[in-house]
Design an enzyme around this catalytic site. Structure first.
Site, PDB file in Angstrom:
ATOM      1  N   HIS A 169       0.853  -1.199   0.000  1.00  0.00           N
ATOM      2  CA  HIS A 169       0.000   0.000   0.000  1.00  0.00           C
ATOM      3  C   HIS A 169       0.879   1.235   0.000  1.00  0.00           C
ATOM      4  CE1 HIS A 169      -3.998  -1.855   1.562  1.00  0.00           C
ATOM      5  NE2 HIS A 169      -3.324  -2.716   0.828  1.00  0.00           N
TER       6      HIS A 169
ATOM      7  N   TYR B  25      -8.578   5.093   8.069  1.00  0.00           N
ATOM      8  CA  TYR B  25      -8.629   5.435   9.492  1.00  0.00           C
ATOM      9  C   TYR B  25      -9.714   6.506   9.632  1.00  0.00           C
ATOM     10  CZ  TYR B  25      -4.182   3.059  10.436  1.00  0.00           C
ATOM     11  OH  TYR B  25      -3.188   2.111  10.578  1.00  0.00           O
TER      12      TYR B  25
ATOM     13  N   PRO C  40      -2.672   0.099  19.111  1.00  0.00           N
ATOM     14  CA  PRO C  40      -2.458  -0.360  17.736  1.00  0.00           C
ATOM     15  C   PRO C  40      -2.687   0.688  16.636  1.00  0.00           C
ATOM     16  CG  PRO C  40      -4.493  -1.260  18.607  1.00  0.00           C
ATOM     17  CD  PRO C  40      -3.823  -0.566  19.741  1.00  0.00           C
TER      18      PRO C  40
ATOM     19  N   LYS D  16       2.362  -0.166  15.046  1.00  0.00           N
ATOM     20  CA  LYS D  16       3.794  -0.211  15.336  1.00  0.00           C
ATOM     21  C   LYS D  16       4.262  -1.428  16.147  1.00  0.00           C
ATOM     22  CE  LYS D  16       5.333   3.393  13.298  1.00  0.00           C
ATOM     23  NZ  LYS D  16       4.998   2.835  11.994  1.00  0.00           N
TER      24      LYS D  16
ATOM     25  N   TYR E 211       4.615   6.610   9.891  1.00  0.00           N
ATOM     26  CA  TYR E 211       3.779   5.449   9.590  1.00  0.00           C
ATOM     27  C   TYR E 211       4.547   4.387   8.799  1.00  0.00           C
ATOM     28  CZ  TYR E 211      -0.473   2.827   8.588  1.00  0.00           C
ATOM     29  OH  TYR E 211      -1.420   1.838   8.517  1.00  0.00           O
TER      30      TYR E 211
HETATM   31  P1  FAD Z   1       4.265 -11.820  21.259  1.00  0.00           P
HETATM   32  O1  FAD Z   1       3.731 -11.832  19.878  1.00  0.00           O
HETATM   33  O2  FAD Z   1       3.328 -11.604  22.395  1.00  0.00           O
HETATM   34  O3  FAD Z   1       5.035 -13.188  21.457  1.00  0.00           O
HETATM   35  C1  FAD Z   1       5.464 -13.649  22.711  1.00  0.00           C
HETATM   36  C2  FAD Z   1       5.495 -15.177  22.702  1.00  0.00           C
HETATM   37  O4  FAD Z   1       6.040 -15.621  23.952  1.00  0.00           O
HETATM   38  C3  FAD Z   1       4.110 -15.779  22.592  1.00  0.00           C
HETATM   39  O5  FAD Z   1       4.087 -16.741  21.563  1.00  0.00           O
HETATM   40  C4  FAD Z   1       3.871 -16.394  23.958  1.00  0.00           C
HETATM   41  O6  FAD Z   1       3.093 -17.574  23.893  1.00  0.00           O
HETATM   42  C5  FAD Z   1       5.284 -16.690  24.424  1.00  0.00           C
HETATM   43  N1  FAD Z   1       5.434 -16.741  25.878  1.00  0.00           N
HETATM   44  C6  FAD Z   1       4.837 -15.959  26.817  1.00  0.00           C
HETATM   45  N2  FAD Z   1       5.233 -16.291  28.038  1.00  0.00           N
HETATM   46  C7  FAD Z   1       6.098 -17.305  27.896  1.00  0.00           C
HETATM   47  C8  FAD Z   1       6.847 -18.090  28.806  1.00  0.00           C
HETATM   48  N3  FAD Z   1       6.774 -17.865  30.128  1.00  0.00           N
HETATM   49  N4  FAD Z   1       7.636 -19.064  28.322  1.00  0.00           N
HETATM   50  C9  FAD Z   1       7.728 -19.288  26.987  1.00  0.00           C
HETATM   51  N5  FAD Z   1       7.040 -18.583  26.075  1.00  0.00           N
HETATM   52  C10 FAD Z   1       6.240 -17.597  26.519  1.00  0.00           C
HETATM   53  N6  FAD Z   1      -0.343  -4.586  16.866  1.00  0.00           N
HETATM   54  C11 FAD Z   1      -0.727  -3.890  15.812  1.00  0.00           C
HETATM   55  O7  FAD Z   1       0.098  -3.124  15.292  1.00  0.00           O
HETATM   56  N7  FAD Z   1      -2.003  -4.013  15.298  1.00  0.00           N
HETATM   57  C12 FAD Z   1      -2.926  -4.863  15.857  1.00  0.00           C
HETATM   58  O8  FAD Z   1      -4.058  -4.972  15.399  1.00  0.00           O
HETATM   59  C13 FAD Z   1      -2.548  -5.592  16.983  1.00  0.00           C
HETATM   60  N8  FAD Z   1      -3.422  -6.447  17.567  1.00  0.00           N
HETATM   61  C14 FAD Z   1      -3.032  -7.105  18.693  1.00  0.00           C
HETATM   62  C15 FAD Z   1      -3.941  -7.961  19.337  1.00  0.00           C
HETATM   63  C16 FAD Z   1      -3.580  -8.620  20.513  1.00  0.00           C
HETATM   64  C17 FAD Z   1      -4.582  -9.529  21.212  1.00  0.00           C
HETATM   65  C18 FAD Z   1      -2.282  -8.414  21.047  1.00  0.00           C
HETATM   66  C19 FAD Z   1      -1.879  -9.109  22.341  1.00  0.00           C
HETATM   67  C20 FAD Z   1      -1.383  -7.609  20.375  1.00  0.00           C
HETATM   68  C21 FAD Z   1      -1.738  -6.939  19.208  1.00  0.00           C
HETATM   69  N9  FAD Z   1      -0.839  -6.115  18.516  1.00  0.00           N
HETATM   70  C22 FAD Z   1      -1.222  -5.428  17.450  1.00  0.00           C
HETATM   71  C23 FAD Z   1       0.546  -5.986  18.907  1.00  0.00           C
HETATM   72  C24 FAD Z   1       1.472  -6.954  18.152  1.00  0.00           C
HETATM   73  O9  FAD Z   1       0.766  -8.086  17.787  1.00  0.00           O
HETATM   74  C25 FAD Z   1       2.634  -7.232  19.082  1.00  0.00           C
HETATM   75  O10 FAD Z   1       3.334  -6.014  19.266  1.00  0.00           O
HETATM   76  C26 FAD Z   1       3.604  -8.320  18.608  1.00  0.00           C
HETATM   77  O11 FAD Z   1       2.982  -9.576  18.664  1.00  0.00           O
HETATM   78  C27 FAD Z   1       4.863  -8.320  19.488  1.00  0.00           C
HETATM   79  O12 FAD Z   1       5.638  -9.455  19.231  1.00  0.00           O
HETATM   80  P2  FAD Z   1       6.470 -10.162  20.381  1.00  0.00           P
HETATM   81  O13 FAD Z   1       7.202 -11.264  19.710  1.00  0.00           O
HETATM   82  O14 FAD Z   1       7.231  -9.152  21.136  1.00  0.00           O
HETATM   83  O15 FAD Z   1       5.403 -10.707  21.426  1.00  0.00           O
HETATM   84  C1  DHB Z   2      -4.152  -3.395  11.124  1.00  0.00           C
HETATM   85  C2  DHB Z   2      -3.836  -3.238  12.438  1.00  0.00           C
HETATM   86  C3  DHB Z   2      -3.498  -2.001  12.923  1.00  0.00           C
HETATM   87  O1  DHB Z   2      -3.181  -1.842  14.222  1.00  0.00           O
HETATM   88  C4  DHB Z   2      -3.475  -0.890  12.091  1.00  0.00           C
HETATM   89  O2  DHB Z   2      -3.154   0.316  12.604  1.00  0.00           O
HETATM   90  C5  DHB Z   2      -3.778  -1.051  10.761  1.00  0.00           C
HETATM   91  C6  DHB Z   2      -4.125  -2.321  10.280  1.00  0.00           C
HETATM   92  C7  DHB Z   2      -4.518  -4.733  10.623  1.00  0.00           C
HETATM   93  O3  DHB Z   2      -4.615  -5.663  11.438  1.00  0.00           O
HETATM   94  O4  DHB Z   2      -4.705  -4.891   9.412  1.00  0.00           O
END
Ligand code: FAD
Ligand code: DHB
Length: 391
Positions: free
Chosen positions: A72, A201, A293, A297, A385
């Site tokens: 995009h 948005y 979200p 980021k 962005y």
């Molecule tokens: P995570 O993806 O949380 O990965 C951490 C991993 O560690 C998980 O697989 C977990 O199972 C594992 N873990 C936890 N504790 C333990 C342990 N004690 N031992 C071993 N493993 C463990 N961001 C956006 O930009 N847009 C969105 O729409 C958006 N939606 C989201 C919806 C939800 C429900 C959540 C929680 C987050 C969302 N985010 C979104 C944020 C984005 O998904 C996260 O910033 C991203 O997943 C971060 O990655 P990470 O690897 O740091 O953590």
């Molecule tokens: C999506 C998630 C976001 O947090 C955003 O700002 C834009 C798009 C998505 O899941 O597609």
């Protein structure tokens, strides 16, 4: 068991770190508490910054993303019944974003790791980190009921916001910064063709709405809701009524509707822990920081952290140089706080905060009009962005 870097968590941060280390010839073991199927099915983010896309391509896991993801070059800000395009590419010297779901990135990273013989232990229990402030840290856990110990040179805490890594840092040595918001997002997946070529948005007196996509057949939509709402308070018809109202334009644009097959509510918060390291434990991704979200980021910041961490670890194993490891937290936090500000700013501009705060609504409208009317303001939004340059 022994390895050079023990990685806790197989989210984007942990898996990408493992991949970058593998490319640099550094040995790592990933420990994940959930099963492979579960991590590959968890619906989360969808927007990849240009730099994240480049990174996935550079480390050889971008083929399916380039084929199935959607590039995009702009987004729409919609308010007052009208859409206003922000020309991301035109304002940033050609940079763009890729819409490709987080769980697809996870699938690609897991497949690549297993194919190259890298170790991931799924379904581990009772993970605890020992001696992280010494040169011989270890990770204790249970696998299939048996106690195990992984000895390592370094531990990467990539276990998300609720993981065990951050609390391992003694509370007197860490400082936490937090803000919660009085709203959440209800996210849905819908069987329908796209309603728009670019993300929308939308600001509306009834609350924020966001139109995103997943594929030509599946769309991703979000709307601001009460974070305490239960999903059964949001039957399909209520969701469509709200989306229609919040996205309505004066030119007759129509939202494409279809069968809703997934719903979820996320609370919104901002959070940062400082420092992001303690001895030989390094925190990355959601373990160290959370953003609301709205700026898309979260996943991108996780990628940025592990990029800094992987190159510092690679430098250590190449030459014994510990300076970059020592600077990890300070280096990562500069980008973290920029993204925290951008995410807070987008969130503040686009959401309804209180029921009867007419002053805030007018301020938001004034800000939106400025962003779409001023090239300087639009460029500021666009460069944040698509992601600011790495270094
Ligand atoms: P995570 O993806 O949380 O990965 C951490 C991993 O560690 C998980 O697989 C977990 O199972 C594992 N873990 C936890 N504790 C333990 C342990 N004690 N031992 C071993 N493993 C463990 N961001 C956006 O930009 N847009 C969105 O729409 C958006 N939606 C989201 C919806 C939800 C429900 C959540 C929680 C987050 C969302 N985010 C979104 C944020 C984005 O998904 C996260 O910033 C991203 O997943 C971060 O990655 P990470 O690897 O740091 O953590
Ligand atoms: C999506 C998630 C976001 O947090 C955003 O700002 C834009 C798009 C998505 O899941 O597609």
């Amino acid at each position: 068991m022994r390895t050079q870097v023990g990685i806790v968590g197989a989210g984007p941060a942990g898996l990408l770190l493992a991949r970058l280390l593998e490319r640099a010839g550094v040995d790592a073991v990933v420990l994940e508490s959930r099963g492979r199927e579960e991590i590959e099915a968890t619906i989360r983010a969808g927007v990849l910054e240009q730099g994240t896309v480049d990174m996935l391509n550079e480390c050889g896991v971008g083929t399916r993303m380039m084929r199935e993801g959607a590039l995009h070059r702009g987004i729409e800000l919609r308010f007052g019944g009208q859409g206003h395009r922000i020309d991301l590419a035109g304002l940033t010297g050609g940079r763009a974003i890729m819409v490709y779901a987080q769980h697809e990135v996870i699938k690609d990273l897991v497949a690549a790791r297993l194919e190259s013989g890298g170790k991931i232990h799924f379904g581990v229990e009772g993970v605890s980190l020992q001696d992280v402030d010494t040169r011989t840290p270890s990770i204790h856990f249970r696998k299939d009921g048996a106690g195990e110990r992984l000895e390592c040179d370094f531990v990467a805490g990539c276990d998300g916001f609720h993981g065990v890594s951050r609390p391992t840092v003694p509370s007197r040595l860490r400082r936490e910064f937090a803000r919660s918001y009085p709203f959440g997002w209800l996210g849905i997946l819908v069987e329908a063709p796209p309603s728009s070529d670019e993300l929308i948005y939308a600001w509306h007196e009834r609350g924020f709405a966001l139109v995103s996509t997943r594929s030509p057949q599946i769309q991703r939509l979000y709307l601001q809701c009460d974070p305490q709402d239960a999903l059964d308070e949001w039957p399909d018809e209520r969701i469509w009524t709200e989306l229609r109202a919040r996205l309505a334009t004066t030119d007759g644009w129509k939202l494409k509707e279809g069968r809703i097959f997934q719903k979820g509510i996320v609370a919104m918060r901002s959070f940062v822990v400082e420092p992001m390291q303690h001895g030989r434990l390094f925190l990355a991704g959601d373990a160290a920081h959370i953003v609301p979200p709205t700026g898309a980021k979260g996943l991108n910041l996780a990628a940025a952290d592990v990029r800094v961490l992987a190159s510092a670890l690679a430098a250590f194993y190449r030459s014994g140089d510990e300076a970059r490891l020592a600077a990890y937290s300070a280096t990562a936090l500069r980008r973290v706080w920029r993204a925290e500000h951008f995410s807070w700013w987008m969130t503040s501009m686009l959401h309804r905060f209180h029921d009867d705060d007419a002053f805030s609504l007018r301020l938001q409208r004034a800000q939106l009009e400025y962003v779409v009317g001023s090239k300087a303001a639009a460029t500021s939004l666009a460069e944040n962005y698509v992601g600011l340059p790495w270094d």
